[in-house]
Design a protein around this motif. Structure first.
Motif, PDB file in Angstrom:
ATOM      1  N   LEU A  45      -1.045  35.627 117.906  1.00 48.10           N
ATOM      2  CA  LEU A  45      -0.984  36.353 116.883  1.00 48.10           C
ATOM      3  C   LEU A  45       0.545  36.838 116.548  1.00 48.10           C
ATOM      4  CD1 LEU A  45      -4.305  38.594 116.860  1.00 48.10           C
ATOM      5  CD2 LEU A  45      -3.813  36.889 115.387  1.00 48.10           C
ATOM      6  N   ARG A  46       1.448  36.187 117.476  1.00 52.72           N
ATOM      7  CA  ARG A  46       2.864  36.646 117.567  1.00 52.72           C
ATOM      8  C   ARG A  46       3.471  36.582 116.149  1.00 52.72           C
ATOM      9  NH1 ARG A  46       6.582  37.152 121.277  1.00 52.72           N
ATOM     10  NH2 ARG A  46       5.267  36.572 122.708  1.00 52.72           N
ATOM     11  N   TRP A  47       3.384  35.600 115.319  1.00 52.30           N
ATOM     12  CA  TRP A  47       4.118  35.628 114.230  1.00 52.30           C
ATOM     13  C   TRP A  47       3.499  36.376 112.999  1.00 52.30           C
ATOM     14  CZ3 TRP A  47       8.943  35.114 114.631  1.00 52.30           C
ATOM     15  CH2 TRP A  47       9.410  34.380 115.638  1.00 52.30           C
ATOM     16  N   PRO A  48       2.079  36.244 112.919  1.00 56.98           N
ATOM     17  CA  PRO A  48       1.486  36.995 111.897  1.00 56.98           C
ATOM     18  C   PRO A  48       1.657  38.574 112.115  1.00 56.98           C
ATOM     19  CG  PRO A  48       0.027  35.209 112.622  1.00 56.98           C
ATOM     20  CD  PRO A  48       1.116  35.290 113.636  1.00 56.98           C
ATOM     21  N   ILE A  49       1.583  39.069 113.291  1.00 52.22           N
ATOM     22  CA  ILE A  49       2.203  40.550 113.410  1.00 52.22           C
ATOM     23  C   ILE A  49       3.552  40.963 113.142  1.00 52.22           C
ATOM     24  CG2 ILE A  49       2.404  42.234 115.374  1.00 52.22           C
ATOM     25  CD1 ILE A  49       0.109  41.073 116.732  1.00 52.22           C
ATOM     26  N   ARG A  50       4.339  40.126 113.532  1.00 54.09           N
ATOM     27  CA  ARG A  50       5.930  40.167 113.173  1.00 54.09           C
ATOM     28  C   ARG A  50       6.013  40.018 111.431  1.00 54.09           C
ATOM     29  NH1 ARG A  50       9.805  37.081 117.436  1.00 54.09           N
ATOM     30  NH2 ARG A  50       9.094  38.344 119.227  1.00 54.09           N
ATOM     31  N   HIS A  51       5.252  39.371 111.007  1.00 56.09           N
ATOM     32  CA  HIS A  51       5.288  39.181 109.499  1.00 56.09           C
ATOM     33  C   HIS A  51       4.880  40.436 108.805  1.00 56.09           C
ATOM     34  CE1 HIS A  51       4.074  37.595 105.557  1.00 56.09           C
ATOM     35  NE2 HIS A  51       2.890  38.098 105.753  1.00 56.09           N
ATOM     36  N   GLN A  52       3.676  41.072 109.389  1.00 57.82           N
ATOM     37  CA  GLN A  52       3.278  42.317 108.900  1.00 57.82           C
ATOM     38  C   GLN A  52       4.441  43.394 108.848  1.00 57.82           C
ATOM     39  OE1 GLN A  52       0.355  40.906 106.726  1.00 57.82           O
ATOM     40  NE2 GLN A  52       0.572  43.104 107.073  1.00 57.82           N
ATOM     41  N   VAL A  53       5.076  43.398 109.899  1.00 64.29           N
ATOM     42  CA  VAL A  53       6.304  44.337 110.340  1.00 64.29           C
ATOM     43  C   VAL A  53       7.294  44.146 109.278  1.00 64.29           C
ATOM     44  CG1 VAL A  53       7.835  45.340 111.932  1.00 64.29           C
ATOM     45  CG2 VAL A  53       5.351  44.881 112.753  1.00 64.29           C
ATOM     46  N   ALA A  54       7.645  42.631 109.327  1.00 64.85           N
ATOM     47  CA  ALA A  54       8.773  42.429 108.238  1.00 64.85           C
ATOM     48  C   ALA A  54       8.624  42.694 106.896  1.00 64.85           C
ATOM     49  CB  ALA A  54       8.767  40.787 108.394  1.00 64.85           C
ATOM     50  N   LEU A  55       7.254  42.686 106.612  1.00 63.29           N
ATOM     51  CA  LEU A  55       7.049  43.006 105.076  1.00 63.29           C
ATOM     52  C   LEU A  55       7.297  44.697 104.953  1.00 63.29           C
ATOM     53  CD1 LEU A  55       3.674  41.220 104.141  1.00 63.29           C
ATOM     54  CD2 LEU A  55       5.897  40.553 103.190  1.00 63.29           C
ATOM     55  N   ALA A  56       6.870  45.317 105.962  1.00 58.26           N
ATOM     56  CA  ALA A  56       6.929  47.047 105.973  1.00 58.26           C
ATOM     57  C   ALA A  56       8.364  47.160 105.990  1.00 58.26           C
ATOM     58  CB  ALA A  56       6.291  47.534 106.973  1.00 58.26           C
ATOM     59  N   MET A  57       9.219  46.583 106.547  1.00 58.13           N
ATOM     60  CA  MET A  57      10.551  46.936 106.591  1.00 58.13           C
ATOM     61  C   MET A  57      11.494  46.568 105.508  1.00 58.13           C
ATOM     62  SD  MET A  57      11.115  48.449 109.786  1.00 58.13           S
ATOM     63  CE  MET A  57      13.009  47.967 110.111  1.00 58.13           C
ATOM     64  N   LYS A  58      10.836  45.680 104.720  1.00 58.41           N
ATOM     65  CA  LYS A  58      11.587  45.590 103.401  1.00 58.41           C
ATOM     66  C   LYS A  58      11.687  46.749 102.575  1.00 58.41           C
ATOM     67  CE  LYS A  58      11.234  40.547 102.958  1.00 58.41           C
ATOM     68  NZ  LYS A  58      10.566  39.329 102.056  1.00 58.41           N
ATOM     69  N   GLU A  59      10.840  47.775 102.631  1.00 58.88           N
ATOM     70  CA  GLU A  59      10.922  48.976 101.976  1.00 58.88           C
ATOM     71  C   GLU A  59      10.771  48.955 100.480  1.00 58.88           C
ATOM     72  OE1 GLU A  59      12.898  51.685 105.167  1.00 58.88           O
ATOM     73  OE2 GLU A  59      14.089  51.019 103.705  1.00 58.88           O
ATOM     74  N   ARG A  60      10.104  47.562 100.088  1.00 57.52           N
ATOM     75  CA  ARG A  60      10.066  47.326  98.558  1.00 57.52           C
ATOM     76  C   ARG A  60       8.915  47.874  97.956  1.00 57.52           C
ATOM     77  NH1 ARG A  60      11.858  43.508  94.817  1.00 57.52           N
ATOM     78  NH2 ARG A  60      10.275  42.960  92.990  1.00 57.52           N
ATOM     79  N   PRO A  61       9.125  49.052  97.189  1.00 62.13           N
ATOM     80  CA  PRO A  61       7.770  49.794  96.851  1.00 62.13           C
ATOM     81  C   PRO A  61       6.790  48.966  95.909  1.00 62.13           C
ATOM     82  CG  PRO A  61       9.703  50.974  95.859  1.00 62.13           C
ATOM     83  CD  PRO A  61      10.280  49.739  96.408  1.00 62.13           C
ATOM     84  N   ALA A  62       5.283  49.245  96.062  1.00 60.23           N
ATOM     85  CA  ALA A  62       4.499  48.055  95.827  1.00 60.23           C
ATOM     86  C   ALA A  62       4.263  48.149  94.141  1.00 60.23           C
ATOM     87  CB  ALA A  62       2.989  48.616  96.254  1.00 60.23           C
ATOM     88  N   GLY A  63       4.984  49.362  93.486  1.00 61.52           N
ATOM     89  CA  GLY A  63       5.107  49.194  91.901  1.00 61.52           C
ATOM     90  C   GLY A  63       6.105  48.298  91.559  1.00 61.52           C
ATOM     91  N   LEU A  64       6.917  47.922  92.298  1.00 55.29           N
ATOM     92  CA  LEU A  64       8.034  47.087  91.586  1.00 55.29           C
ATOM     93  C   LEU A  64       7.533  45.578  91.663  1.00 55.29           C
ATOM     94  CD1 LEU A  64      11.211  48.890  93.261  1.00 55.29           C
ATOM     95  CD2 LEU A  64      10.167  48.991  90.914  1.00 55.29           C
ATOM     96  N   ARG A  65       6.559  45.228  92.463  1.00 54.73           N
ATOM     97  CA  ARG A  65       5.951  43.770  92.502  1.00 54.73           C
ATOM     98  C   ARG A  65       5.301  43.634  91.091  1.00 54.73           C
ATOM     99  NH1 ARG A  65       3.988  45.359  97.532  1.00 54.73           N
ATOM    100  NH2 ARG A  65       5.632  45.221  98.903  1.00 54.73           N
ATOM    101  N   HIS A  66       5.480  42.272  90.825  1.00 55.96           N
ATOM    102  CA  HIS A  66       4.580  41.891  89.402  1.00 55.96           C
ATOM    103  C   HIS A  66       3.100  42.002  89.621  1.00 55.96           C
ATOM    104  CE1 HIS A  66       3.596  39.399  86.172  1.00 55.96           C
ATOM    105  NE2 HIS A  66       4.892  39.597  85.685  1.00 55.96           N
TER     106      HIS A  66
END
Length: 472
Positions: free
Chosen positions: A251-272
């Motif tokens: 689960l190495r890359w899936p776990i890191r993927h989730q952390v990378a998404l959180a670190m982007k700090e992009r508010p969910a409301g700004l996504r389409h």
């Protein structure tokens, strides 16, 4: 005046050193996560030669190139796409015009004797193979392509039901032609999806691969349950059903993927909004089809990187999360049947400092759900292999003894003990996630029917007379 001056100096010192302190805490947070969010290296540089993007565009209109179409759709749905400008028109989801369903194959695929159903000339899937010929040809091409998951740190959704439907059509058409053709297609299908499982950089890709692999396994197990099975199926089946490897479990890359998404700090409301809705529908489909809890994907969302509790407390908590993620990554790659909990990893070290942060939300991401699914897939692989191995004639009469002698690589991964045998039901089974022996009840255990090969007489033992009951 003197007292005011002293007070001013003390305030200045407090702000100065406090700022340095919180700044160092922020740096500690960044250092703790720098390794986790480092993207994986890419093995394929040309996206048009990557099966990952071909899968996105598999159902595109016939004049379009699936790889180019899939790549453009993927680019359009990722965050980086908003900064990209293409002078020419880019492909969109509207270019995916073929819509496949499971209805055409359901009656044959899920039948008790699927091979007999595949050979029927009036089977419903024959009409579908003609209607979706171009998609089947594309799928056959895709199976031969290299695969590199570029989804790390991005939000994009591939196909769902369409992929499952075309994979079934592809395998069913092969068996309708001949056992050899069917086995060859099943082998290629298994091999490619196990590659996808191994190379997955996101949990959604890994779950999709598991769904297709399990679908193939259930088909194979129903074939192996019949009294007579073609030798090509038995021979190839042993190659297909090797237990999961370390990279497939990881689960190495899936776990890191989730952390990378959180670190982007992009508010969910700004996504389409359409992108969010599509992702939600896709995750819901993965949960239903993969028999996951409805909140499985929500349960692994990493906590915000800057909660209101303060930088110092979060700096302490970030260390706990980094240690926890590294621990469960290692555990997922060490053939364990259960991932450690966060309290097991963190213990009581500095507990008072970050306990408030940890209790501010469901802090332990639910990766055990997905690890358990991988263990179940591994269990089904081992059971299917044992279905083949038990068909061989043996000098050992007791099935439990034979199950103990096959080797630990085919033991129940949930217990580390040999698989179980129900003589009344003629079933092999694993105790499943609850680790309780329910006698092969499919509600709780993972079970498959099995045909046991004849018992060979040991040297020097009397040969029993052949009776009508003794013939098989």
């Amino acid at each position: 005046m003197k007292h005011l001056a002293i007070a001013a100096i003390l305030l200045w010192a407090a702000f100065h050193f406090g700022g340095m302190f919180f700044s160092s805490a922020d740096h500690a947070t960044e250092a703790a996560y720098s390794n986790l969010v480092e993207p994986p290296p890419r093995s394929i540089e040309n996206p048009y030669r990557n099966g990952y993007f071909y899968l996105f565009g598999l159902t595109a209109a016939s004049p379009l190139d699936p790889a180019k179409t899939g790549y453009e759709i993927w680019v359009d749905e990722t965050e980086d796409a908003r900064r990209s400008e293409f002078p020419e028109r880019r492909a969109t989801r509207a270019d995916l015009v073929y819509t496949l369903t499971l209805e055409a194959t359901a009656s044959s695929w899920d039948a008790d004797d699927p091979l007999a159903e595949f050979r029927k000339k009036d089977a419903p899937f024959h009409a579908a193979t003609g209607q979706y010929r171009i998609v089947l040809l594309r799928y056959d091409h895709w199976i031969g392509m290299p695969f590199d998951d570029w989804g790390f740190g991005r939000r994009a959704t591939t196909l769902g039901t369409d992929i499952l439907a075309v994979h079934r059509l592809y395998v069913a058409e092969g068996f309708a032609s001949s056992p050899m053709e069917g086995v060859e297609r099943l082998h290629k299908d298994f091999h490619l999806w196990r590659t996808v499982l191994r190379e997955a950089k996101t949990i959604s890709t890994k779950v999709l691969a598991q769904i297709v692999i399990d679908d193939d396994l259930q088909l194979l197990s129903r074939m192996l349950a019949k009294p007579t099975v073609d030798k090509t199926i038995l021979t190839m089946g042993l190659q297909l059903t090797l237990p999961l490897s370390v990279p497939e479990y990881s689960l190495r890359w899936p776990i890191r993927h989730q952390v990378a998404l959180a670190m982007k700090e992009r508010p969910a409301g700004l996504r389409h909004e359409s992108d969010q809705a599509r992702r939600r529908l896709y995750e819901d489909w993965l949960c239903r089809t993969g028999h996951l809890p409805t909140d499985a994907f929500d349960s692994i969302i990493h906590p915000p990187t800057r909660p209101a509790t303060g930088s110092f407390q979060w700096g302490q908590a970030s260390g706990a999360y980094a240690a926890y993620y590294e621990a469960i990554i290692k555990a997922s790659e060490n053939n364990v049947n259960h991932l450690p909990g966060m309290q097991e990893v963190v213990g009581t070290l500095h507990r008072g400092m970050f306990e408030g942060v940890l209790k501010s939300r469901p802090v332990e991401p639910g990766w055990e759900i997905f690890h358990g699914q991988l263990v179940e897939t591994d269990t089904r692989l081992r059971l299917a292999s044992l279905q083949i191995q038990l068909r061989r004639p043996s000098s050992q009469t007791a099935v439990p003894t034979r199950l103990a002698e096959v080797g630990s690589q085919y033991f129940d991964p949930f217990t580390g003990l040999p698989m179980l045998w129900s003589p009344t039901q003629q079933k092999l089974y694993s105790v499943g996630r609850d680790r309780l022996d329910d006698g092969g009840d499919p509600t709780f255990d993972i079970s498959v029917p099995a045909v046991v090969g004849q018992t060979l007489a040991k040297p020097g033992s009397p040969v029993p007379p052949i009776t009508r009951q003794g013939r098989r």
